[in-house]
Design a protein around this motif. Structure first.
Motif, PDB file in Angstrom:
ATOM      1  N   THR A   4       7.937   8.991   2.469  1.00 18.13           N
ATOM      2  CA  THR A   4       7.885   9.291   3.783  1.00 18.13           C
ATOM      3  C   THR A   4       6.148   8.575   4.414  1.00 18.13           C
ATOM      4  N   SER A   5       5.038   9.089   2.958  1.00 18.18           N
ATOM      5  CA  SER A   5       3.965   8.571   2.894  1.00 18.18           C
ATOM      6  C   SER A   5       3.325   7.287   2.848  1.00 18.18           C
ATOM      7  N   MET A   6       4.709   6.501   1.906  1.00 21.64           N
ATOM      8  CA  MET A   6       4.520   5.780   2.196  1.00 21.64           C
ATOM      9  C   MET A   6       4.590   4.461   3.358  1.00 21.64           C
ATOM     10  N   THR A   7       5.390   4.872   3.901  1.00 14.40           N
ATOM     11  CA  THR A   7       5.857   4.588   5.256  1.00 14.40           C
ATOM     12  C   THR A   7       4.938   4.422   5.848  1.00 14.40           C
ATOM     13  N   ILE A   8       3.956   6.037   5.897  1.00 19.10           N
ATOM     14  CA  ILE A   8       2.963   5.789   8.174  1.00 19.10           C
ATOM     15  C   ILE A   8       1.400   5.204   6.987  1.00 19.10           C
ATOM     16  N   ALA A   9       1.272   5.110   5.745  1.00 22.06           N
ATOM     17  CA  ALA A   9       0.493   4.245   5.124  1.00 22.06           C
ATOM     18  C   ALA A   9       0.825   2.788   5.144  1.00 22.06           C
ATOM     19  N   LEU A  10       2.198   2.074   5.049  1.00 23.58           N
ATOM     20  CA  LEU A  10       1.949   0.817   5.382  1.00 23.58           C
ATOM     21  C   LEU A  10       1.752   0.115   6.419  1.00 23.58           C
ATOM     22  N   ARG A  11       2.558   1.599   7.550  1.00 24.12           N
ATOM     23  CA  ARG A  11       2.467   1.003   9.248  1.00 24.12           C
ATOM     24  C   ARG A  11       0.669   1.100   9.610  1.00 24.12           C
ATOM     25  N   GLU A  12      -0.031   2.351   8.962  1.00 27.87           N
ATOM     26  CA  GLU A  12      -1.715   2.548   9.035  1.00 27.87           C
ATOM     27  C   GLU A  12      -1.940   0.750   8.737  1.00 27.87           C
TER      28      GLU A  12
END
Length: 116
Positions: A14-22
């Motif tokens: 989930t953190s990776m998902t957020i980071a990739l979007r950012e």
């Protein structure tokens, strides 16, 4: 597809998902994406049945694109169940493997309240 995050759930996906979007990767396919589409659920079931039960043909690039073609990255399950297939379908993608010790992973899973 530019990034394949192939770790299991509860390994930071989930953190990776957020980071990739950012970082500008736009649409990132996460487990929650599959739940949002009845069509996607059916396609993932077909992919699972082909891989694990020998029903139908294994998915190739065209089938993966039918699920993931609008995304630049994927994280979490069910994608993690198809690590080899996704790497073969998207050889140009960067691969990130998120991990955690088995004991830590199990403890994190035990904290989840499972709705039955």
């Amino acid at each position: 597809m530019e990034v394949l995050v192939l770790g299991l759930c509860r390994t930071g996906t989930t953190s990776m998902t957020i980071a990739l979007r950012e970082l500008g990767y736009g649409e990132v396919y996460h487990m929650r994406s599959a739940y949002a589409s009845e069509r996607d659920v059916e396609l993932w079931i077909q992919a699972l049945e082909a891989k694990y039960e020998g029903k139908g043909s294994p998915f190739g690039r065209e089938q993966w694109d039918s699920i993931l073609g609008h995304c630049k990255a994927i994280t979490d399950i069910p994608g993690a169940f198809f690590a080899t297939e996704l790497v073969e379908a998207y050889p140009e993608a960067k691969v990130i493997l998120t991990t955690r010790t088995p004991e830590s992973w199990h403890a994190s899973m035990m904290q989840i309240t499972w709705a039955v």
